[in-house]
Design a protein around this motif. Structure first.
Motif, PDB file in Angstrom:
ATOM      1  N   GLY A  76       0.822  -1.203   0.000  1.00 20.14           N
ATOM      2  CA  GLY A  76       0.000   0.000   0.000  1.00 20.14           C
ATOM      3  C   GLY A  76       0.856   1.253   0.000  1.00 20.14           C
ATOM      4  N   ALA A  77       0.207   2.390   0.241  1.00 21.85           N
ATOM      5  CA  ALA A  77       0.914   3.670   0.280  1.00 21.85           C
ATOM      6  C   ALA A  77       0.673   4.336   1.631  1.00 21.85           C
ATOM      7  CB  ALA A  77       0.443   4.573  -0.851  1.00 21.85           C
ATOM      8  N   ALA A  78       1.690   4.330   2.496  1.00 20.20           N
ATOM      9  CA  ALA A  78       1.569   5.004   3.787  1.00 20.20           C
ATOM     10  C   ALA A  78       1.735   6.502   3.580  1.00 20.20           C
ATOM     11  CB  ALA A  78       2.631   4.482   4.753  1.00 20.20           C
ATOM     12  N   ILE A  79       0.909   7.268   4.288  1.00 20.31           N
ATOM     13  CA  ILE A  79       0.913   8.719   4.113  1.00 20.31           C
ATOM     14  C   ILE A  79       1.411   9.387   5.392  1.00 20.31           C
ATOM     15  CG2 ILE A  79      -0.516  10.740   3.591  1.00 20.31           C
ATOM     16  CD1 ILE A  79      -0.375   8.689   1.308  1.00 20.31           C
ATOM     17  N   SER A  80       2.405  10.249   5.241  1.00 18.80           N
ATOM     18  CA  SER A  80       2.896  11.009   6.391  1.00 18.80           C
ATOM     19  C   SER A  80       1.849  12.064   6.755  1.00 18.80           C
ATOM     20  CB  SER A  80       4.228  11.674   6.038  1.00 18.80           C
ATOM     21  OG  SER A  80       4.713  12.383   7.141  1.00 18.80           O
ATOM     22  N   PRO A  81       1.338  12.022   7.984  1.00 22.09           N
ATOM     23  CA  PRO A  81       0.151  12.834   8.310  1.00 22.09           C
ATOM     24  C   PRO A  81       0.453  14.282   8.691  1.00 22.09           C
ATOM     25  CG  PRO A  81       0.765  11.550  10.216  1.00 22.09           C
ATOM     26  CD  PRO A  81       1.779  11.226   9.151  1.00 22.09           C
ATOM     27  N   ASN A  82      -0.549  15.111   8.588  1.00 25.74           N
ATOM     28  CA  ASN A  82      -0.538  16.458   9.156  1.00 25.74           C
ATOM     29  C   ASN A  82      -0.882  16.345  10.628  1.00 25.74           C
ATOM     30  OD1 ASN A  82      -0.067  18.169   7.033  1.00 25.74           O
ATOM     31  ND2 ASN A  82      -2.224  18.272   6.439  1.00 25.74           N
ATOM     32  N   VAL A  83      -0.125  16.992  11.464  1.00 24.15           N
ATOM     33  CA  VAL A  83      -0.522  17.042  12.877  1.00 24.15           C
ATOM     34  C   VAL A  83      -0.745  18.505  13.236  1.00 24.15           C
ATOM     35  CG1 VAL A  83       0.137  16.536  15.242  1.00 24.15           C
ATOM     36  CG2 VAL A  83       0.743  14.946  13.427  1.00 24.15           C
ATOM     37  N   THR A  84      -2.004  18.831  13.516  1.00 24.41           N
ATOM     38  CA  THR A  84      -2.331  20.230  13.801  1.00 24.41           C
ATOM     39  C   THR A  84      -3.137  20.337  15.084  1.00 24.41           C
ATOM     40  OG1 THR A  84      -4.246  19.960  12.370  1.00 24.41           O
ATOM     41  CG2 THR A  84      -2.346  21.071  11.416  1.00 24.41           C
ATOM     42  N   ASN A  85      -3.305  21.557  15.535  1.00 21.83           N
ATOM     43  CA  ASN A  85      -4.131  21.850  16.722  1.00 21.83           C
ATOM     44  C   ASN A  85      -3.722  21.061  17.958  1.00 21.83           C
ATOM     45  OD1 ASN A  85      -5.744  23.629  15.259  1.00 21.83           O
ATOM     46  ND2 ASN A  85      -7.017  21.942  14.521  1.00 21.83           N
ATOM     47  N   VAL A  86      -2.440  21.062  18.251  1.00 21.52           N
ATOM     48  CA  VAL A  86      -1.992  20.387  19.466  1.00 21.52           C
ATOM     49  C   VAL A  86      -2.200  21.330  20.649  1.00 21.52           C
ATOM     50  CG1 VAL A  86      -0.045  19.311  20.635  1.00 21.52           C
ATOM     51  CG2 VAL A  86      -0.292  19.086  18.155  1.00 21.52           C
ATOM     52  N   ASN A  87      -2.911  20.851  21.642  1.00 20.41           N
ATOM     53  CA  ASN A  87      -3.181  21.686  22.805  1.00 20.41           C
ATOM     54  C   ASN A  87      -2.004  21.678  23.779  1.00 20.41           C
ATOM     55  OD1 ASN A  87      -4.526  23.185  24.805  1.00 20.41           O
ATOM     56  ND2 ASN A  87      -5.129  21.293  25.828  1.00 20.41           N
ATOM     57  N   ASN A  88      -1.523  22.857  24.154  1.00 17.58           N
ATOM     58  CA  ASN A  88      -0.417  22.974  25.109  1.00 17.58           C
ATOM     59  C   ASN A  88      -0.853  23.637  26.417  1.00 17.58           C
ATOM     60  OD1 ASN A  88       2.538  22.299  24.034  1.00 17.58           O
ATOM     61  ND2 ASN A  88       1.299  22.926  22.297  1.00 17.58           N
ATOM     62  N   ASP A  89      -2.140  23.848  26.556  1.00 15.60           N
ATOM     63  CA  ASP A  89      -2.645  24.614  27.680  1.00 15.60           C
ATOM     64  C   ASP A  89      -3.492  23.697  28.577  1.00 15.60           C
ATOM     65  OD1 ASP A  89      -3.205  26.752  29.247  1.00 15.60           O
ATOM     66  OD2 ASP A  89      -4.754  27.588  27.932  1.00 15.60           O
ATOM     67  N   PHE A  90      -3.047  23.507  29.803  1.00 19.28           N
ATOM     68  CA  PHE A  90      -3.761  22.585  30.697  1.00 19.28           C
ATOM     69  C   PHE A  90      -4.068  23.259  32.025  1.00 19.28           C
ATOM     70  CE2 PHE A  90      -0.806  20.236  27.994  1.00 19.28           C
ATOM     71  CZ  PHE A  90      -1.684  19.426  27.309  1.00 19.28           C
ATOM     72  N   GLU A  91      -5.076  22.749  32.723  1.00 17.51           N
ATOM     73  CA  GLU A  91      -5.410  23.407  33.986  1.00 17.51           C
ATOM     74  C   GLU A  91      -4.936  22.648  35.221  1.00 17.51           C
ATOM     75  OE1 GLU A  91     -10.120  22.353  34.229  1.00 17.51           O
ATOM     76  OE2 GLU A  91      -9.509  24.038  32.923  1.00 17.51           O
ATOM     77  N   SER A  92      -4.753  21.336  35.088  1.00 16.55           N
ATOM     78  CA  SER A  92      -4.281  20.595  36.262  1.00 16.55           C
ATOM     79  C   SER A  92      -3.659  19.274  35.835  1.00 16.55           C
ATOM     80  CB  SER A  92      -5.441  20.304  37.203  1.00 16.55           C
ATOM     81  OG  SER A  92      -6.320  19.364  36.598  1.00 16.55           O
ATOM     82  N   LEU A  93      -2.892  18.693  36.758  1.00 14.15           N
ATOM     83  CA  LEU A  93      -2.271  17.396  36.459  1.00 14.15           C
ATOM     84  C   LEU A  93      -3.336  16.317  36.294  1.00 14.15           C
ATOM     85  CD1 LEU A  93       0.375  15.884  36.063  1.00 14.15           C
ATOM     86  CD2 LEU A  93       0.413  15.408  38.506  1.00 14.15           C
ATOM     87  N   ARG A  94      -4.303  16.351  37.175  1.00 12.39           N
ATOM     88  CA  ARG A  94      -5.389  15.384  37.059  1.00 12.39           C
ATOM     89  C   ARG A  94      -6.096  15.523  35.706  1.00 12.39           C
ATOM     90  NH1 ARG A  94      -9.509  13.009  40.956  1.00 12.39           N
ATOM     91  NH2 ARG A  94     -10.856  11.998  39.456  1.00 12.39           N
ATOM     92  N   GLY A  95      -6.348  16.776  35.337  1.00  9.30           N
ATOM     93  CA  GLY A  95      -6.996  17.052  34.058  1.00  9.30           C
ATOM     94  C   GLY A  95      -6.197  16.482  32.896  1.00  9.30           C
ATOM     95  N   ILE A  96      -4.875  16.547  32.995  1.00  6.79           N
ATOM     96  CA  ILE A  96      -4.015  16.006  31.944  1.00  6.79           C
ATOM     97  C   ILE A  96      -4.214  14.498  31.806  1.00  6.79           C
ATOM     98  CG2 ILE A  96      -1.596  15.443  31.464  1.00  6.79           C
ATOM     99  CD1 ILE A  96      -0.845  18.264  32.148  1.00  6.79           C
TER     100      ILE A  96
END
Ligand SMILES: [Fe+2]
Ligand SMILES: [Fe+2]
Lengths: 169, 100
Positions: A76-96
């Motif tokens: 087959g043909a493997a496609i190198s993906p787009n990775v967008t909208n990575v969230n870097n903002d968190f409110e707590s360790l538990r939340g993570i």
């Protein structure tokens, strides 16, 4: 006639291949997401959690690569993906960790979907390949759930003390 | 557009040898390898999602597309695009996973 030439060009089903390519994107997105979580923990000296998420980030990349080479190895043909909208903002360790668990559940569901599609199309090669992922997902979800249990048990304790009770991987 | 010009202007896929394929366009025949077929399939599927089709229709109403590792450029209007999608789907339909 050369018997080896009888092999089909592609030994996985094209529609299943599309789903596997989406899965590569999902694993890479998970990797990027865990990296953001690792950074949040690293900046706050949460040593066990930071080690845990750096490791997770690496593992997700390995999952992506496993699927990537699987697709190409099967013609087959493997496609190198787009990775967008990575969230870097968190409110707590538990939340993570809760976000982590949600992410793992979404991955599990996605793997199930591909597995079912492979079964429907008679794509036995992909079906067998995905079995490893299914057991892996059940372990991953279990890890996250036990960590969230620790938060429940130690509610009100200082964050660093909770972190010390958490696994590094 | 009447049916005859529709057929004349359409794109077709033929197998030439065991692992060589031909994309027949209104003005030329383009040789394709299997990986090039897969790439064509990916591009055409990407261009024929509802959203992308809408975008195309609301803008130029055609697409230009590189094929065969960027050696050829093809021009497709919406009916040709849809017909080619069908051609490709048909091409990949004969999946036989168990090799006997
Ligand atoms: Fe994963
Ligand atoms: Fe995971």
């Amino acid at each position: 006639m050369n018997t080896t030439a009888i092999r089909k060009q592609m030994s996985i089903h094209p529609d299943v291949m599309d789903l596997l390519n989406n899965q590569i994107g999902m694993e890479m997105k998970a990797s990027a997401s865990y990296l953001a979580m690792a950074s949040w923990c690293d900046q706050r000296e949460l040593l066990n959690s930071k080690a845990f998420f750096y490791k997770q980030a690496e593992e997700e990349r390995e999952h992506a690569m496993k699927i990537f080479t699987f697709i190409n190895d099967n013609g087959g043909a493997a496609i190198s993906p787009n990775v967008t909208n990575v969230n870097n903002d968190f409110e707590s360790l538990r939340g993570i960790y809760e976000t982590g668990l949600e992410q793992e559940i979404a991955v599990t569901e996605s793997i199930f979907k591909i597995f079912k599609s492979a079964r429907k199309e008679g794509d036995l090669i992909t079906e067998v390949f995905l079995q490893w992922f299914i057991s892996e997902q059940s372990e991953e979800e279990d890890t996250f759930r036990s960590i969230i249990d620790v938060f429940d048990l130690m509610e009100g304790m200082p964050l660093k003390m909770i972190d010390e009770r958490l696994p590094k991987e | 557009m009447n049916l005859e010009t529709n057929i004349q202007n359409s794109y077709q896929i033929r197998q030439s040898t065991f692992c060589k394929y031909v994309l027949v366009t209104p003005n030329k025949e383009i040789q394709l390898t299997f990986p090039q077929m897969l790439e064509l399939r990916r591009k055409i599927n990407g261009l024929t999602t509802i959203n992308t089709l809408n975008k195309i229709i609301n803008n130029e109403n055609f697409v230009l597309l590189f094929v065969a590792d960027k050696q050829h450029l093809i021009f497709l209007e919406i009916p040709q695009l849809l017909k080619l999608k069908e051609e490709i789907a048909l091409f990949f339909l004969d999946f036989k996973p168990v090799l006997v």
